[in-house]
Design a protein around this motif. Structure first.
Motif, PDB file in Angstrom:
ATOM      1  N   PRO A  32       0.812  -1.214   0.000  1.00  0.00           N
ATOM      2  CA  PRO A  32       0.000   0.000   0.000  1.00  0.00           C
ATOM      3  C   PRO A  32       0.845   1.264   0.000  1.00  0.00           C
ATOM      4  N   VAL A  33       2.080   1.158   0.453  1.00  0.00           N
ATOM      5  CA  VAL A  33       2.960   2.320   0.450  1.00  0.00           C
ATOM      6  C   VAL A  33       3.195   2.785  -0.990  1.00  0.00           C
ATOM      7  N   LEU A  34       3.275   1.846  -1.913  1.00  0.00           N
ATOM      8  CA  LEU A  34       3.487   2.199  -3.313  1.00  0.00           C
ATOM      9  C   LEU A  34       2.190   2.148  -4.103  1.00  0.00           C
ATOM     10  N   ASN A  35       1.096   2.047  -3.431  1.00  0.00           N
ATOM     11  CA  ASN A  35      -0.225   2.055  -4.030  1.00  0.00           C
ATOM     12  C   ASN A  35      -1.007   3.186  -3.382  1.00  0.00           C
ATOM     13  N   PRO A  36      -0.672   4.430  -3.671  1.00  0.00           N
ATOM     14  CA  PRO A  36      -1.299   5.530  -2.946  1.00  0.00           C
ATOM     15  C   PRO A  36      -2.814   5.586  -3.114  1.00  0.00           C
ATOM     16  N   ILE A  37      -3.316   5.069  -4.231  1.00  0.00           N
ATOM     17  CA  ILE A  37      -4.759   5.120  -4.426  1.00  0.00           C
ATOM     18  C   ILE A  37      -5.475   4.281  -3.372  1.00  0.00           C
ATOM     19  N   GLU A  38      -4.785   3.297  -2.792  1.00  0.00           N
ATOM     20  CA  GLU A  38      -5.407   2.472  -1.758  1.00  0.00           C
ATOM     21  C   GLU A  38      -5.812   3.319  -0.552  1.00  0.00           C
ATOM     22  N   ASN A  39      -5.012   4.332  -0.235  1.00  0.00           N
ATOM     23  CA  ASN A  39      -5.366   5.223   0.874  1.00  0.00           C
ATOM     24  C   ASN A  39      -6.621   6.028   0.553  1.00  0.00           C
ATOM     25  N   VAL A  40      -6.738   6.423  -0.706  1.00  0.00           N
ATOM     26  CA  VAL A  40      -7.917   7.177  -1.131  1.00  0.00           C
ATOM     27  C   VAL A  40      -9.144   6.262  -1.139  1.00  0.00           C
ATOM     28  N   TRP A  41      -8.983   5.037  -1.681  1.00  0.00           N
ATOM     29  CA  TRP A  41     -10.107   4.088  -1.688  1.00  0.00           C
ATOM     30  C   TRP A  41     -10.564   3.796  -0.264  1.00  0.00           C
ATOM     31  N   ASP A  42      -9.619   3.680   0.657  1.00  0.00           N
ATOM     32  CA  ASP A  42      -9.970   3.421   2.054  1.00  0.00           C
ATOM     33  C   ASP A  42     -10.822   4.551   2.620  1.00  0.00           C
ATOM     34  N   ALA A  43     -10.391   5.776   2.399  1.00  0.00           N
ATOM     35  CA  ALA A  43     -11.146   6.934   2.894  1.00  0.00           C
ATOM     36  C   ALA A  43     -12.528   6.988   2.247  1.00  0.00           C
ATOM     37  N   LEU A  44     -12.578   6.738   0.959  1.00  0.00           N
ATOM     38  CA  LEU A  44     -13.853   6.753   0.238  1.00  0.00           C
ATOM     39  C   LEU A  44     -14.774   5.635   0.744  1.00  0.00           C
ATOM     40  N   GLY A  45     -14.224   4.456   0.938  1.00  0.00           N
ATOM     41  CA  GLY A  45     -15.016   3.331   1.438  1.00  0.00           C
ATOM     42  C   GLY A  45     -15.578   3.595   2.823  1.00  0.00           C
ATOM     43  N   ARG A  46     -14.765   4.211   3.696  1.00  0.00           N
ATOM     44  CA  ARG A  46     -15.257   4.529   5.040  1.00  0.00           C
ATOM     45  C   ARG A  46     -16.391   5.535   4.978  1.00  0.00           C
ATOM     46  N   GLN A  47     -16.282   6.502   4.080  1.00  0.00           N
ATOM     47  CA  GLN A  47     -17.346   7.495   3.941  1.00  0.00           C
ATOM     48  C   GLN A  47     -18.639   6.854   3.435  1.00  0.00           C
ATOM     49  N   VAL A  48     -18.527   6.000   2.451  1.00  0.00           N
ATOM     50  CA  VAL A  48     -19.720   5.353   1.882  1.00  0.00           C
ATOM     51  C   VAL A  48     -20.362   4.420   2.904  1.00  0.00           C
ATOM     52  N   SER A  49     -19.548   3.635   3.595  1.00  0.00           N
ATOM     53  CA  SER A  49     -20.129   2.684   4.556  1.00  0.00           C
ATOM     54  C   SER A  49     -20.691   3.390   5.790  1.00  0.00           C
ATOM     55  N   GLY A  50     -20.264   4.610   6.043  1.00  0.00           N
ATOM     56  CA  GLY A  50     -20.760   5.359   7.196  1.00  0.00           C
ATOM     57  C   GLY A  50     -22.000   6.190   6.912  1.00  0.00           C
ATOM     58  N   ARG A  51     -22.515   6.101   5.727  1.00  0.00           N
ATOM     59  CA  ARG A  51     -23.712   6.876   5.376  1.00  0.00           C
ATOM     60  C   ARG A  51     -24.926   6.368   6.149  1.00  0.00           C
ATOM     61  N   ASN A  52     -25.881   7.241   6.392  1.00  0.00           N
ATOM     62  CA  ASN A  52     -27.118   6.845   7.084  1.00  0.00           C
ATOM     63  C   ASN A  52     -27.879   5.776   6.314  1.00  0.00           C
ATOM     64  N   TYR A  53     -27.823   5.858   4.995  1.00  0.00           N
ATOM     65  CA  TYR A  53     -28.507   4.888   4.145  1.00  0.00           C
ATOM     66  C   TYR A  53     -27.481   4.308   3.176  1.00  0.00           C
ATOM     67  N   PRO A  54     -26.810   3.221   3.577  1.00  0.00           N
ATOM     68  CA  PRO A  54     -25.779   2.635   2.715  1.00  0.00           C
ATOM     69  C   PRO A  54     -26.375   2.176   1.377  1.00  0.00           C
ATOM     70  N   PRO A  55     -25.558   2.133   0.340  1.00  0.00           N
ATOM     71  CA  PRO A  55     -26.032   1.698  -0.973  1.00  0.00           C
ATOM     72  C   PRO A  55     -26.558   0.259  -0.918  1.00  0.00           C
ATOM     73  N   THR A  56     -27.613   0.014  -1.680  1.00  0.00           N
ATOM     74  CA  THR A  56     -28.207  -1.333  -1.706  1.00  0.00           C
ATOM     75  C   THR A  56     -28.171  -1.952  -3.096  1.00  0.00           C
ATOM     76  N   ASN A  57     -27.751  -1.192  -4.098  1.00  0.00           N
ATOM     77  CA  ASN A  57     -27.632  -1.735  -5.449  1.00  0.00           C
ATOM     78  C   ASN A  57     -26.575  -0.935  -6.207  1.00  0.00           C
ATOM     79  N   LYS A  58     -26.331  -1.346  -7.428  1.00  0.00           N
ATOM     80  CA  LYS A  58     -25.269  -0.717  -8.223  1.00  0.00           C
ATOM     81  C   LYS A  58     -25.503   0.784  -8.410  1.00  0.00           C
ATOM     82  N   ASN A  59     -26.727   1.165  -8.715  1.00  0.00           N
ATOM     83  CA  ASN A  59     -27.007   2.584  -8.966  1.00  0.00           C
ATOM     84  C   ASN A  59     -26.805   3.440  -7.726  1.00  0.00           C
ATOM     85  N   THR A  60     -27.275   2.964  -6.574  1.00  0.00           N
ATOM     86  CA  THR A  60     -27.083   3.763  -5.353  1.00  0.00           C
ATOM     87  C   THR A  60     -25.622   3.758  -4.926  1.00  0.00           C
TER      88      THR A  60
END
Length: 100
Positions: A32-60
């Motif tokens: 992950p040290v040489l995969n900087p996008i992994e840090n961004v994906w991690d932050a993005l994933g935490r934000q999405v999973s922390g939403r009040n209404y998590p996604p339930t399908n591809k579109n959401t």
């Protein structure tokens, strides 16, 4: 990027690389040290999973990822980019053995 993952080591991938004259570089496995996008994906994933209404399908999921991407602080992205020089220098100095 070839991080020595099993899917990157198949005969089909090797044949394709050979046919294009592409030589593999030595690369620390799953670094992950040489995969900087992994840090961004991690932050993005935490934000999405922390939403009040998590996604339930591809579109959401697409909508949630887009909305959360737009909310990522520019400073986070800048820090990830700026850290690469230091991480690559460390990797070169330590011959790929990066302490975590």
């Amino acid at each position: 990027m070839d991080d020595n993952a099993t899917c990157h080591r198949t005969l089909a991938v090797q044949d394709c690389l050979d046919s294009e004259g592409i030589q593999r570089l030595v690369w620390p496995a799953r670094s992950p040290v040489l995969n900087p996008i992994e840090n961004v994906w991690d932050a993005l994933g935490r934000q999405v999973s922390g939403r009040n209404y998590p996604p339930t399908n591809k579109n959401t999921l697409i909508r949630a990822l887009t909305e959360e991407w737009d909310k990522l602080p520019q400073q986070l992205l800048d820090n990830v980019v700026q850290s690469m020089v230091r991480h690559v220098e460390c990797c070169i100095t330590l011959h790929g053995h990066i302490p975590y």
